[in-house]
Design an enzyme around this catalytic site. Sequence first.
Site, short mmCIF file in Angstrom:
data_model
loop_
_atom_site.label_atom_id
_atom_site.label_comp_id
_atom_site.label_asym_id
_atom_site.label_seq_id
_atom_site.Cartn_x
_atom_site.Cartn_y
_atom_site.Cartn_z
N CYS A 53 0.85 -1.20 0.15
CA CYS A 53 0.23 0.07 0.00
C CYS A 53 0.85 1.16 -0.02
O CYS A 53 2.08 0.95 -0.03
CB CYS A 53 -0.98 -0.14 1.29
SG CYS A 53 0.01 0.11 2.86
N ASP A 462 -0.24 13.10 -30.81
CA ASP A 462 0.99 12.96 -31.89
C ASP A 462 0.28 12.88 -33.16
O ASP A 462 -1.16 12.68 -33.16
CB ASP A 462 1.62 11.46 -31.64
CG ASP A 462 2.50 11.29 -32.63
OD1 ASP A 462 3.44 12.10 -33.05
OD2 ASP A 462 2.67 10.24 -33.20
N ASP A 646 1.48 6.83 -30.56
CA ASP A 646 1.52 5.44 -30.81
C ASP A 646 2.96 5.15 -31.31
O ASP A 646 3.22 4.17 -31.44
CB ASP A 646 0.92 5.27 -32.57
CG ASP A 646 1.48 5.74 -33.40
OD1 ASP A 646 1.90 7.21 -33.65
OD2 ASP A 646 1.62 4.86 -34.66
#
Length: 770
Positions: A53, A462, A646
């Site tokens: 945690c 992009d 990408d």
Amino acid sequence: MCCTDMALAYVEAHAAWSEANTRPSLGRDYAAFLSREPDGATRAAFAVEGVRCAACMNAIERGLAGLPGVASARLNFSDRRLAVTWEPGAEADVETLLRSLKALGFGAQPFAPDRLADGDAVETKRLIRALAVAGFASMNVMLLAISVWAGNVSDMTPENRDLFHWIQAVVALPAAAYAGRPFYEGAFRGLKAGRVTMDFPITLGVVLTLVMSVAETLSGATHAYFDGAVMLLFFLLIGRVLDQTMRRRMRACAENLATLRCERATLADPEGGLRDVPLSELAPGARILVRPGERVPADGVVEHGASDLDQSLVTGETAAVTVRGGERVFAGALNGSGALTVRVTAPAGASLLDEVEGLMRRALEARSRALVLADRATRLYIPLVHAAAALTLVGWLAAGVGWHAALLDAVAVLIVTCPCALGLAIPAVQVVAAGALFREGVLLNDGTALERFAAIDTVVFDKTGTLTLPEPTLSGGIVTPGALEMAARLALSSRHPMAVALVSAAGGVEPFPGAQEAAGLGVRASVDGVELRLGSARFCEAEAEAAAAVAADPEASVICFRAGEGTPVAFPVRQAPRPDARDVVDRLVEQGHRVLILSGDRAAAVASVARRLGIAEWEASLAPQDKIARIEALGRAGRRVLMVGDGLNDAPALAAAHASLSPVTASHVSQAAADALFLGRGLAPVLTVLAAGRRARRLMLQNLWFSAAYNVVAVPLAAAGCLTPLIAALAMSGSSLVVTLNALRARLGTVPTPPLPASRPGMPADTRIA
């Protein structure tokens, strides 16, 4: 599954876990795992075990910050990777650091992706087995418990009731001992280091419930609570398995980057000989040979040869780039057609690929600093639960009741406040929303990204392969059918990506027999005594035609064709915008989002796409570090950025953004760095994930508020003695059911995406980002 089978499974899992955690040490020579920063500081990465945690993350960072010479210690909560930086000139005392981590209750070893993958596989198998055992025990114990409940209100004899309780004990005790090990070990490590972790109240509640159940069974009492203990473990293990599964995404980043890295290089001696050497032996000035099909092992400058390279790492362009003498090449670029002799300009560890990897690592570390909703909600949980149970025990003892009744009420408080509903509040919504997004063509990599999608106010695109389609197409230009057909037949013998556009435009054609590829230039063939050429403008002697084609369409690249002494033809090829790109941009602007383009492509091409799509802010010719700098600047200005990209050069920016999205055609590294992937040729999934994120966040908050309200009502009742452990277990299970049913709403109307508006008139696209 009988007790013997469970015992064998326990032994097998324990042996596998022990093997993974007691492998031969990497030795006391840690020099191979230390790296020297440009400012003289030393840096190392460690894989840390036992982090559960945000409190664990804070304990590690605070504990190591006080060590002599340590400048910073940052733990990536997602992949448990601890990055430690020592001050310039300070000795990197790894042994002391590992001992300090052990004293804090955490095991660690130098970070190695292959060892991490093995350890994750063992841990995942261990958790799945524990989940299976808990599920089996829950079903069987609950069936027995229901029989006892029914018998208590009918004619069941005490002897039969006690028998059913003992059968429950036989099933529940070994199952809880095995299935609860992940929680017991975490609690024990924390106590050993003087910390109370989230595993401690779970362990305390389960153990006390089982002890009380055995005591009640021995005394012939009416109720036992074995079902509550094993059900609790079953629900919590579901969340633990989901958490472990999603964590694999981070390991994929390291694995995908590793595939671009060469371990060895072909060194050219001054005498002309060739020898295979490790990458570490390459120094600036060395000459290396890069054969076709190989990746460039180091940054350098081409001395001899010409070839087509995939340099998407730098430019983001999927089309191959022709390089020849005097031009720069970068490590990780894939050599296409010709042999190259390259003079090395950057030593091992200082290439652009190393810089991209470092940028991604730092971006992911920075992202992991932000606590998600579940982390923030549980920060106050442990002290409140312990205080409530302790006050209940002390209060009833002070009131004069016996130890048995006081302890029973304290256990009821622990059970009724068990973090089951709280533990399911977020994961349940994540799982349901992920399934709904999958049906809409979006693959979620990280469930925690839903919360980040909900906060987005800025979308950065992009250009190449994101706003445009990944495959090139022939654009413009009136070309005679005969020239196109001949060029397409010649293109079938080329491996150049732009040749695909000619083949697609011409339809079904057959290649010319005997066609040959000229390395780095193009393809030639002789047909009926006429030489046909397809390739670069220089190869086809078509410089003038190529310049005219580019002037007419600045966004296009050019592939040229010439038949004998005839007039050459320049074919403009480009990647067309996605069919709904303009409408999606319009919708984002209408919703109040700021929309930008950050691209590694040339300015003319970016300006053309920006103008067509109505995006006023854009910037071109950006390296990976430039994109990160722009995104970080937006973050400092208070913006929450969604990065959509990408290319390999987009991977660090995807990791640095508040949230990220990639098409499924993206590079493997970008896919691993993105929070989600989308299918199809459209950009509508950008709107889908933003809408789904907002809906999921509302449901998460509703679940957390319900969990809080449930505890506000249930804790006083349990502390007042109004709830037996049995009723407390039923109330706990009921709260989990309510949370789960509310989470199922995430699949109803997941993506309320209204019809896309009509396109706006064109906007001037000459505004660059300040």
